[in-house]
Write a protein that holds these residues in place. Structure first.
Motif, PDB file in Angstrom:
ATOM      1  N   ASP A  94       0.883  -0.920   0.106  1.00  0.00           N
ATOM      2  CA  ASP A  94      -0.123   0.016  -0.185  1.00  0.00           C
ATOM      3  C   ASP A  94       0.836   1.146  -0.106  1.00  0.00           C
ATOM      4  N   VAL A  95       1.628   1.302  -1.244  1.00  0.00           N
ATOM      5  CA  VAL A  95       2.391   2.580  -1.152  1.00  0.00           C
ATOM      6  C   VAL A  95       2.159   3.902  -1.591  1.00  0.00           C
ATOM      7  N   GLY A  96       1.122   3.827  -1.998  1.00  0.00           N
ATOM      8  CA  GLY A  96       0.151   5.017  -2.116  1.00  0.00           C
ATOM      9  C   GLY A  96       0.438   6.125  -1.249  1.00  0.00           C
ATOM     10  N   HIS A  97       0.314   5.830   0.181  1.00  0.00           N
ATOM     11  CA  HIS A  97       0.312   6.459   0.955  1.00  0.00           C
ATOM     12  C   HIS A  97       1.482   6.926   1.729  1.00  0.00           C
ATOM     13  N   ILE A  98       2.705   6.579   0.982  1.00  0.00           N
ATOM     14  CA  ILE A  98       3.812   6.883   1.438  1.00  0.00           C
ATOM     15  C   ILE A  98       4.159   8.593   1.300  1.00  0.00           C
ATOM     16  N   CYS A  99       4.762   8.876   2.421  1.00  0.00           N
ATOM     17  CA  CYS A  99       5.056  10.589   2.284  1.00  0.00           C
ATOM     18  C   CYS A  99       5.878  10.849   1.375  1.00  0.00           C
ATOM     19  N   VAL A 100       5.942  11.872   0.388  1.00  0.00           N
ATOM     20  CA  VAL A 100       7.101  12.234  -0.411  1.00  0.00           C
ATOM     21  C   VAL A 100       7.223  13.430   0.003  1.00  0.00           C
ATOM     22  N   ASP A 101       6.268  14.406   0.643  1.00  0.00           N
ATOM     23  CA  ASP A 101       6.612  15.698   1.120  1.00  0.00           C
ATOM     24  C   ASP A 101       5.815  16.307   2.255  1.00  0.00           C
ATOM     25  N   PRO A 102       6.369  16.123   3.396  1.00  0.00           N
ATOM     26  CA  PRO A 102       5.730  16.286   4.449  1.00  0.00           C
ATOM     27  C   PRO A 102       4.847  17.978   4.556  1.00  0.00           C
TER      28      PRO A 102
ATOM     29  N   ARG B 161      -3.021  17.504   1.473  1.00  0.00           N
ATOM     30  CA  ARG B 161      -3.639  16.771   2.405  1.00  0.00           C
ATOM     31  C   ARG B 161      -4.175  15.415   1.500  1.00  0.00           C
ATOM     32  N   CYS B 162      -4.122  14.204   1.812  1.00  0.00           N
ATOM     33  CA  CYS B 162      -4.590  13.251   0.882  1.00  0.00           C
ATOM     34  C   CYS B 162      -5.929  12.849   1.540  1.00  0.00           C
ATOM     35  N   HIS B 163      -6.801  12.096   0.695  1.00  0.00           N
ATOM     36  CA  HIS B 163      -8.095  11.468   1.406  1.00  0.00           C
ATOM     37  C   HIS B 163      -7.984  10.584   2.603  1.00  0.00           C
ATOM     38  N   CYS B 164      -6.633   9.984   2.759  1.00  0.00           N
ATOM     39  CA  CYS B 164      -6.362   9.140   3.910  1.00  0.00           C
ATOM     40  C   CYS B 164      -6.130   9.794   5.115  1.00  0.00           C
TER      41      CYS B 164
ATOM     42  N   GLY C 254       0.865  14.977   1.871  1.00  0.00           N
ATOM     43  CA  GLY C 254       2.031  14.733   1.058  1.00  0.00           C
ATOM     44  C   GLY C 254       2.043  13.206   0.414  1.00  0.00           C
ATOM     45  N   CYS C 255       1.006  12.451   0.684  1.00  0.00           N
ATOM     46  CA  CYS C 255       1.037  11.050   0.459  1.00  0.00           C
ATOM     47  C   CYS C 255       1.404  11.139  -1.273  1.00  0.00           C
ATOM     48  N   VAL C 256       2.428  10.229  -1.659  1.00  0.00           N
ATOM     49  CA  VAL C 256       2.651  10.282  -3.208  1.00  0.00           C
ATOM     50  C   VAL C 256       1.351  10.109  -4.167  1.00  0.00           C
ATOM     51  N   GLU C 257       0.263   9.304  -3.468  1.00  0.00           N
ATOM     52  CA  GLU C 257      -0.678   9.339  -4.479  1.00  0.00           C
ATOM     53  C   GLU C 257      -1.654  10.419  -4.399  1.00  0.00           C
ATOM     54  N   ALA C 258      -1.567  11.438  -3.441  1.00  0.00           N
ATOM     55  CA  ALA C 258      -2.209  12.682  -3.669  1.00  0.00           C
ATOM     56  C   ALA C 258      -1.400  13.718  -4.587  1.00  0.00           C
ATOM     57  N   MET C 259      -0.155  13.229  -4.850  1.00  0.00           N
ATOM     58  CA  MET C 259       0.737  14.098  -5.537  1.00  0.00           C
ATOM     59  C   MET C 259       1.143  13.900  -6.808  1.00  0.00           C
ATOM     60  N   ALA C 260       1.043  12.690  -7.275  1.00  0.00           N
ATOM     61  CA  ALA C 260       1.336  11.992  -8.393  1.00  0.00           C
ATOM     62  C   ALA C 260       0.518  11.148  -9.161  1.00  0.00           C
TER      63      ALA C 260
ATOM     64  N   ARG D 168       7.407  15.775 -13.082  1.00  0.00           N
ATOM     65  CA  ARG D 168       7.179  15.992 -11.742  1.00  0.00           C
ATOM     66  C   ARG D 168       6.806  14.796 -11.040  1.00  0.00           C
ATOM     67  N   ALA D 169       5.655  14.047 -11.609  1.00  0.00           N
ATOM     68  CA  ALA D 169       4.958  12.842 -11.196  1.00  0.00           C
ATOM     69  C   ALA D 169       5.807  11.876 -11.027  1.00  0.00           C
ATOM     70  N   GLY D 170       6.498  11.640 -12.166  1.00  0.00           N
ATOM     71  CA  GLY D 170       7.613  10.453 -12.334  1.00  0.00           C
ATOM     72  C   GLY D 170       8.525  10.561 -11.196  1.00  0.00           C
ATOM     73  N   GLY D 171       9.069  12.050 -10.924  1.00  0.00           N
ATOM     74  CA  GLY D 171       9.996  12.119  -9.968  1.00  0.00           C
ATOM     75  C   GLY D 171       9.437  11.755  -8.668  1.00  0.00           C
ATOM     76  N   LEU D 172       8.321  12.183  -8.274  1.00  0.00           N
ATOM     77  CA  LEU D 172       7.727  11.877  -6.820  1.00  0.00           C
ATOM     78  C   LEU D 172       7.374  10.347  -6.776  1.00  0.00           C
ATOM     79  N   ILE D 173       7.109   9.772  -7.737  1.00  0.00           N
ATOM     80  CA  ILE D 173       6.900   8.169  -7.568  1.00  0.00           C
ATOM     81  C   ILE D 173       8.161   7.472  -7.486  1.00  0.00           C
ATOM     82  N   GLY D 174       9.175   8.110  -8.385  1.00  0.00           N
ATOM     83  CA  GLY D 174      10.517   7.400  -8.317  1.00  0.00           C
ATOM     84  C   GLY D 174      10.975   7.517  -6.696  1.00  0.00           C
ATOM     85  N   GLN D 175      11.031   8.873  -6.390  1.00  0.00           N
ATOM     86  CA  GLN D 175      11.471   9.006  -4.919  1.00  0.00           C
ATOM     87  C   GLN D 175      10.818   7.929  -4.089  1.00  0.00           C
ATOM     88  N   MET D 176       9.515   7.691  -4.049  1.00  0.00           N
ATOM     89  CA  MET D 176       8.836   6.784  -3.145  1.00  0.00           C
ATOM     90  C   MET D 176       9.595   5.316  -3.243  1.00  0.00           C
TER      91      MET D 176
END
Lengths: 399, 399
Positions: A236-244, A248-251, A255-261, A314-322
């Motif tokens: 369940d990696v969509g809610h890993i934080c990539v930017d504190p 806000r994510c629906h969870c 800064g969850c990666v899902e909410a940003m990318a 930007r989206a690829g970079g954030l997902i890649g960071q996670m």
């Protein structure tokens, strides 16, 4: 079905080996099974006679003569497969050796709730069965993937963030009246991983399958098995934080990666680009359709629009960071990407790759391969059918 | 050793079961093995006669009579175990059922290179053997943990960031002349995980062991096995980024959690606190000893020093932030903490816990338990001995 009666554990193991190694010659099969060549041939002869296996025609062999290959007998019946995404569904009828007899794709909204969505799945499966010239009596197993955490034993969804209406709903009970065959439900990314594992004939043991669509999820294959975690929520990696300090994510977290990318975030970034006057192309889309969908950004990016490309990077970079964290932690040999967002094109994959390699430890990436899932958008459908066949074989063993 | 000759796979499997379930009664053993009770009793009788198993005395049973428990025979010989950390080493002589006969702990600097450090290990092991009244001929296996990535097959370190002098060095070749017994080397955190798995008698299947010392590492138990990854670097979590604008790590990247929250970073933060005039207690330490070590911060924190407590909370928060990602990805049932930094005390564990729970998905943490490793600082030593015994049994099976 009588032909299943009284199978020995050895015979079942051999059926399982054939299922997981489609196109294998008899000789290769004997090598891969626990039997001697003579014994394997005797067991195969028995299974051919009972109508559980059949010959697949000839395979060109490296030596002189041509070797026969084996597969599960198509007369066993058919499998129904359904791959539910947050915004689309894909259903199919498949043979026990994963030949697709009929299939259908359409958009759907899981938030309409289980009764509504499953009524449509039910109707489509009946249509496809008819189209394939089969009846519900021919169905030996049903596999389904859903975009949320699943309790694998009960087949129920557990607190699914993208589809709260489905919490605790029993898909199994809902479809029981229509089909006598057993139904198996798993997370959509787990079934993608299972599909890839089948395609690979279990030749890779530790890899990840990442789905980027409305959400972001990860299917984990560990030591040759799909790994579901202590309580079924592994990957369940969509809610890993990539930017504190991210949105806000629906969870509930920031800064969850899902909410940003993921898809919706890509569409939001495009709206912002239009407001900032950065893209005439996206502005035109917004003006003519009244909205910007993720696929519009994908099309703009493929057309060379600079703002769209910046969003994709930007989206690829954030997902890649996670994923760099996941690579440091898990040290997979391969990462396969799937999901609707991968239609964006090569720039997205390049951004993902660059970000993963940049942030992971050299030792973890030295032999890491990153690619688009070779099964493509079929991986979920194939995986759902693999789930159905695998669990059906397991039930025959336990019976 | 003659008593090992001609063991059947069933007998070896039973020895393995006894090893992994110390204190198990014969009845429980039969239930846990693949044998019927009668067959298990016959196999046990044979193994007792051959001197491979022995009775462990009586165990109080829930019913009326008292059940005998079994263990690997102490007459088989002894195991040597060495747990090398970046700044200390721990060696021991253990029986096949993990009783510690002799042990020794001292500080050490792995950066002095393999020849220097292994000469000391070699001398200590000889001393301890003598102290235990045994000779090198009694040694049946040697296990060693080292603070870096290990190629498990060759026993060599691969690009170890904390001990570059050891890159490619063969510990096995170096110790071959001294001990005839086989040597097995693994990463220090993997052996801690193996030690906990043994303590738990394999009752947990998916958990993490985190070591916080000079570095930060993670041992992964997945589906009941220590998981090493595709190329042996799984669990290398110290270089996961927790702040893209953080300081440069010795690995080359910015903001690695190890560079911001492990022992040396804690000492650096303390120096900064002294310079900012925030802690009279730490200033006094610096004045009187000329340096501030991580253990000084630990002591100041336990004494209630506010600046030290803030440092401890910051370090715990950062490590917890990294682990929240690991929890979302892996969904473990338990996290066990070990390593020298855990001596800081309850505030550190509390900060870790708070940070993990805050940033992980609710579904992943609903049943997550977070605690100090119950084996404490012995987990590496026990784990090294477990590695030696496990691999020795495996070799007897392959022979």
């Amino acid at each position: 079905m009588n032909r299943w009666n009284g199978l020995s554990p050895g015979e079942l193991a051999l059926l399982d080996t054939v299922f997981w190694s489609t196109g294998l010659s008899r000789d290769a099969l004997a090598r891969r099974s626990a039997f001697s060549k003579t014994r394997a041939n005797a067991v195969v002869a028995g299974l051919l006679e009972r109508g559980l296996l059949e010959e697949n025609g000839l395979q060109s062999s490296s030596g002189g003569r041509r070797a026969e290959t084996l597969r599960l007998h198509r007369g066993l019946g058919v499998l129904l497969a359904a791959d539910l995404g947050a915004t689309g569904l894909r259903v199919g009828v498949l043979t026990p050796d994963m030949q697709v007899l009929a299939r259908h794709v359409e958009s759907a909204d899981v938030r309409k709730g289980p009764e509504f969505v499953l009524a449509r799945v039910r109707a489509l499966l009946r249509q496809l069965l008819e189209q394939a010239g089969r009846s519900t009596h021919d169905v030996i197993g049903i596999g389904m993937g859903v975009p949320g955490p699943v309790n694998f034993e009960s087949g129920q969804l557990v607190n699914p963030p993208l589809m709260p209406e489905w919490d605790g709903f029993s898909i199994r009970d809902d479809l029981k009246a229509d089909f006598a065959a057993p139904l198996f439900v798993d997370n959509d990314v787990n079934i993608m991983a299972l599909g890839e594992l089948w395609r690979l004939q279990r030749s890779l043991h530790n890899f990840l399958v990442i789905k980027v669509g409305t959400g972001i999820g990860c299917g984990i294959v560990c030591q040759g098995q799909v790994y579901r975690g202590a309580t079924g929520s592994a990957g369940d990696v969509g809610h890993i934080c990539v930017d504190p300090s991210g949105p806000r994510c629906h969870c509930g977290n920031l800064g969850c990666v899902e909410a940003m990318a993921a898809g919706p975030a890509i569409a939001l970034m495009a709206r912002a680009a239009v407001q900032a006057g950065e893209s005439a192309l996206l502005a035109e889309t917004l003006a003519s359709t009244g909205t910007i969908r993720p696929e519009d950004v994908a099309r703009a990016s493929r057309a060379g629009d600079a703002a769209a490309n910046a969003i994709v990077q930007r989206a690829g970079g954030l997902i890649g960071q996670m994923l760099a964290s996941a690579v440091n932690f898990f040290n997979p040999s391969h990462i396969f990407f799937g999901g609707s967002m991968m239609r964006i094109g090569p720039l997205f994959l390049a951004s993902l790759r660059q970000s993963i390699y940049q942030r992971s430890l050299a030792l973890s990436t030295r032999q890491l391969e990153i690619q688009i899932s070779p099964l493509g958008e079929q991986s979920g459908l194939i995986g759902a059918a693999v789930l159905a066949m695998q669990e059906t074989l397991r039930m025959k063993g336990a019976a």
